[in-house]
Write an enzyme that holds these catalytic residues in place. Structure first.
Site, PDB file in Angstrom:
ATOM      1  N   HIS A 177     -30.280  43.783 -57.507  1.00 12.81           N
ATOM      2  CA  HIS A 177     -30.361  44.490 -56.842  1.00 12.81           C
ATOM      3  C   HIS A 177     -29.465  42.953 -55.884  1.00 12.81           C
ATOM      4  O   HIS A 177     -28.954  43.204 -54.199  1.00 12.81           O
ATOM      5  CB  HIS A 177     -31.423  44.357 -55.249  1.00 12.81           C
ATOM      6  CG  HIS A 177     -31.479  45.440 -56.630  1.00 12.81           C
ATOM      7  ND1 HIS A 177     -31.289  47.542 -56.189  1.00 12.81           N
ATOM      8  CD2 HIS A 177     -32.548  46.797 -58.043  1.00 12.81           C
ATOM      9  CE1 HIS A 177     -31.238  47.987 -57.100  1.00 12.81           C
ATOM     10  NE2 HIS A 177     -32.733  47.636 -57.821  1.00 12.81           N
ATOM     11  N   GLY A 193     -37.461  12.369 -68.548  1.00 16.97           N
ATOM     12  CA  GLY A 193     -37.909  13.100 -67.582  1.00 16.97           C
ATOM     13  C   GLY A 193     -38.274  14.553 -67.541  1.00 16.97           C
ATOM     14  O   GLY A 193     -39.642  15.282 -67.435  1.00 16.97           O
ATOM     15  N   ARG A 194     -37.140  15.538 -68.188  1.00 15.09           N
ATOM     16  CA  ARG A 194     -36.698  16.531 -68.321  1.00 15.09           C
ATOM     17  C   ARG A 194     -37.590  17.716 -69.391  1.00 15.09           C
ATOM     18  O   ARG A 194     -37.504  18.545 -69.804  1.00 15.09           O
ATOM     19  CB  ARG A 194     -35.819  16.717 -67.883  1.00 15.09           C
ATOM     20  CG  ARG A 194     -34.437  16.220 -69.132  1.00 15.09           C
ATOM     21  CD  ARG A 194     -33.115  16.774 -68.448  1.00 15.09           C
ATOM     22  NE  ARG A 194     -32.168  15.632 -69.276  1.00 15.09           N
ATOM     23  CZ  ARG A 194     -31.870  14.173 -68.834  1.00 15.09           C
ATOM     24  NH1 ARG A 194     -32.471  13.766 -67.812  1.00 15.09           N
ATOM     25  NH2 ARG A 194     -30.665  13.385 -70.016  1.00 15.09           N
ATOM     26  N   GLU A 237     -28.761  17.930 -66.427  1.00 18.76           N
ATOM     27  CA  GLU A 237     -29.461  16.971 -66.391  1.00 18.76           C
ATOM     28  C   GLU A 237     -28.691  16.220 -67.561  1.00 18.76           C
ATOM     29  O   GLU A 237     -27.969  15.636 -67.886  1.00 18.76           O
ATOM     30  CB  GLU A 237     -30.669  16.467 -65.935  1.00 18.76           C
ATOM     31  CG  GLU A 237     -30.405  14.822 -65.346  1.00 18.76           C
ATOM     32  CD  GLU A 237     -32.409  14.658 -64.963  1.00 18.76           C
ATOM     33  OE1 GLU A 237     -31.556  14.427 -63.593  1.00 18.76           O
ATOM     34  OE2 GLU A 237     -32.897  14.957 -65.409  1.00 18.76           O
TER      35      GLU A 237
HETATM   36  O1  F6P Z   1     -33.562  11.561 -60.101  1.00 22.62           O
HETATM   37  C1  F6P Z   1     -33.766  12.307 -61.683  1.00 22.62           C
HETATM   38  C2  F6P Z   1     -34.796  11.483 -62.187  1.00 22.62           C
HETATM   39  O2  F6P Z   1     -34.986  10.702 -62.925  1.00 22.62           O
HETATM   40  C3  F6P Z   1     -35.288  13.046 -63.269  1.00 22.62           C
HETATM   41  O3  F6P Z   1     -34.243  12.731 -64.497  1.00 22.62           O
HETATM   42  C4  F6P Z   1     -36.611  13.091 -63.750  1.00 22.62           C
HETATM   43  O4  F6P Z   1     -36.831  14.021 -64.656  1.00 22.62           O
HETATM   44  C5  F6P Z   1     -36.996  12.514 -62.199  1.00 22.62           C
HETATM   45  O5  F6P Z   1     -36.109  11.865 -61.372  1.00 22.62           O
HETATM   46  C6  F6P Z   1     -38.424  11.920 -61.750  1.00 22.62           C
HETATM   47  O6  F6P Z   1     -38.677  10.539 -61.582  1.00 22.62           O
HETATM   48  P1  F6P Z   1     -39.993   9.905 -62.412  1.00 22.62           P
HETATM   49  O7  F6P Z   1     -41.117  10.750 -63.134  1.00 22.62           O
HETATM   50  O8  F6P Z   1     -39.808   8.408 -62.860  1.00 22.62           O
HETATM   51  O9  F6P Z   1     -40.637  10.035 -61.023  1.00 22.62           O
END
Ligand code: F6P
Length: 555
Positions: free
Chosen positions: A399, A282-283, A368
């Site tokens: 600041h 996901g990330r 993560e």
């Molecule tokens: O809760 C963490 C997570 O699983 C992330 O790793 C991911 O990016 C996010 O939730 C969203 O997940 P999805 O794309 O399956 O909705």
């Protein structure tokens, strides 16, 4: 010890010796003792070639890492550590499509998302690059038809507003990239992002928008995420309040997901679904179809330029020797402070307003990925893993929290990011902006001694307050101008730096089990909040009392 049967990978042999027992680690521990009190002032005074030696260019980025509390010997030992930790073998295993995400038994191939059409990336004996380009092509077709006003809403009007609904990696990459590349975006269209389950997020995102001109992109790898699905249902209700006929949703919803079944069940035509694959975390997904909102905003050509920037940094990471490898060097220096100086955090300080969401994006990418305390072989670590990343755009941070960076009791390594040219030249703004980067890095490193403060006529009692100890490290990352290519290279730089750190820590940087427990409990408590009876609460007494209090208030 419970050992996962998936543990065997090409890099497995390199991680057998626990990190603190690797000889390079032990040498670094001894070396740190000798270097701990050395001042950057002295390291610079005795070494005229230092700035030139500790700098590097790659993929359009320049890195000055000379203002670190290290010597040539430190770097040699850190490179030894990288080798003993199997960083190269693990990197090669990633590029080869091996299942290096051991706990989820998955390949980790976000690098394939930005492959050139002629490249080859194999997953389970199959080259995935043609499929990647097929999806990119479909995305471009949709993006063009919307940007050209050919895709019409239910009243026949063109789409003017795009709302991405997603969270985590399905939100932070898109929103960061949209903000970063706003200069290149369609100014006559509105782009908004909804992530939070707080109804305020959705309500504000649709405020003032005409449903007939609005397209929702429901972005979710799993298509089961509570926040995203709740917002997606609210979006459908919002549209249908005007459109009435459920058949009209087809013109106003597209999906990005790996879960075709759930997309269909939600009522989105699979023809309007853009897929990606389980080998994209996901990330690490902003280059996949998750980047559809980015492509809509900046157009397919600029999206291709973004991918080219990622690719250039991938190529550098894959082929440059460790000693000349920018992500490796940044990763190793992060380990140096995290594990030897005991630094808890890293501040990321972009001196460019367009990068205002970059620190938030990096929080997920870094934390993560490397916020883990169990090694790949299932044993608890007895050393620190991933540092906390945080930051704000310069000069605003100066600041607010820079006081602590300069004179606080904590050592916070900083990453300064700046550009030679502004996309919005305005009088002498840019010179002043850049003067601040250079000034801050200099002030942090070299400080101001009591003697210097006193020589300015400061009364004795005030001297300690006005003295700057210095010796505070930073990277300075520069590029010519913020282009899509540069953004891609910058994100890939951090991705691979995170990879390097994770390989050294012998952890799985690609799973995220730590988010699960809260999700399960929230689901259970969610139904308890609306339950009619007060019995049946079996949490701890604090949680039970909070639930009862909320129930009373909501009643
Ligand atoms: O809760 C963490 C997570 O699983 C992330 O790793 C991911 O990016 C996010 O939730 C969203 O997940 P999805 O794309 O399956 O909705």
């Amino acid at each position: 010890m419970v050992v996962n049967k998936n543990l065997k990978t090409a890099a497995d042999g390199d991680t057998k010796i626990a990190l603190p027992r690797r000889s390079a680690w032990q040498a670094l521990t001894r070396h740190h003792e000798t270097l701990r009190t050395r001042q950057l002032r002295d390291l610079f005074a005795g070494d005229a070639g230092r700035a030139e030696r500790f700098q590097l260019e790659a993929a359009g980025l320049f890195l000055d890492y000379s203002k670190h509390r290290m010597t040539d010997e430190t770097m040699t030992l850190l490179f030894d550590l990288a080798r003993q930790s199997g960083v190269e073998a693990r990197r090669d295993a990633m590029f080869a499509g091996e299942r290096i995400n051991l706990t989820e038994n998955r390949s980790v191939l976000h690098v394939a998302l930005r492959a050139a059409p002629t490249d080859t990336y194999m997953v389970d004996g199959q080259n995935v690059v043609p499929e990647v380009h097929q999806v990119l092509k479909r995305m471009a077709t949709l993006a063009n038809s919307i940007r050209l006003g050919q895709w019409r809403g239910y009243t026949g009007e063109p789409i003017r507003n795009v709302i991405n609904i997603g969270i985590g990696g399905s939100d932070l990459g898109p929103v960061m990239a949209y903000e970063a590349l706003r200069h290149y975006s369609r100014r006559d269209m509105t782009f908004r992002f909804v992530s939070n389950i707080d109804g305020t997020d959705f309500t504000e995102a649709v405020h003032g928008l005409v449903p007939a001109q609005t397209l929702f992109i429901v972005s979710s790898k799993t298509f089961t995420t509570l926040e995203t699905m709740t917002n997606a249902h609210s979006a459908r209700d919002w549209l249908l309040r005007s459109a009435k006929d459920p058949a009209h949703t087809a013109r106003h919803f597209v999906a990005v997901s790996t879960n075709a079944g759930a997309v269909r069940e939600f009522g989105i035509d699979p023809a309007n679904m853009f897929g990606f694959w389980d080998w994209v975390g996901g990330r690490y997904s902003m280059d996949s179809a998750i980047g559809l909102s980015t492509m809509l905003a900046v157009g397919p050509d600029n999206f291709a330029r973004l991918l080219a920037g990622f690719r250039a940094m991938d190529q550098h990471f894959r082929t440059a020797p460790l000693e000349k490898n920018m992500p490796v060097i940044m990763g190793l220096l992060a380990v140096w402070y995290n594990n030897f100086f005991g630094s808890q955090t890293v501040a990321v300080l972009p001196y460019d307003q367009y990068l205002k969401r970059f620190p938030a994006y990096l929080q997920q990418l870094t934390m993560e990925s490397n916020g883990k305390s169990i090694t790949l072989d299932g044993t608890p670590v007895d050393y620190q893993t991933g540092p906390i990343f945080w930051g704000e755009p310069g000069t605003n941070g100066q600041h607010s929290f820079y006081q602590l960076l300069h004179q606080g009791t904590k050592l916070v390594p900083c990453d300064f990011i700046g550009f030679s040219r502004s996309l919005n030249p305005l009088g002498n703004h840019h010179d002043l902006l850049m003067a601040n980067i250079f000034a801050q890095a200099e002030a942090l490193a070299f400080g101001k001694t009591a003697a210097e403060v006193k020589a300015e006529g400061t009364p004795d009692w005030l001297v300690p307050h006005r003295t700057f100890a210095g010796n505070r490290p930073s990277n300075v990352i520069l590029a010519e101008v913020l282009t899509p290519e540069v953004l891609g290279a910058l994100v890939a730089l951090y991705e691979h730096s995170v990879f390097t750190q994770g390989a050294i820590f012998s952890i799985d940087s690609f799973d995220q089990w730590g988010v699960e427990l809260g999700k399960v409990l929230a689901k259970r408590i969610g139904s308890e909040l609306s339950a009619a009876t007060d019995s049946g609460l079996t949490h701890d007494v604090s949680t039970n009392a909070l639930i009862r209090r909320y129930r009373r208030a909501r009643a």
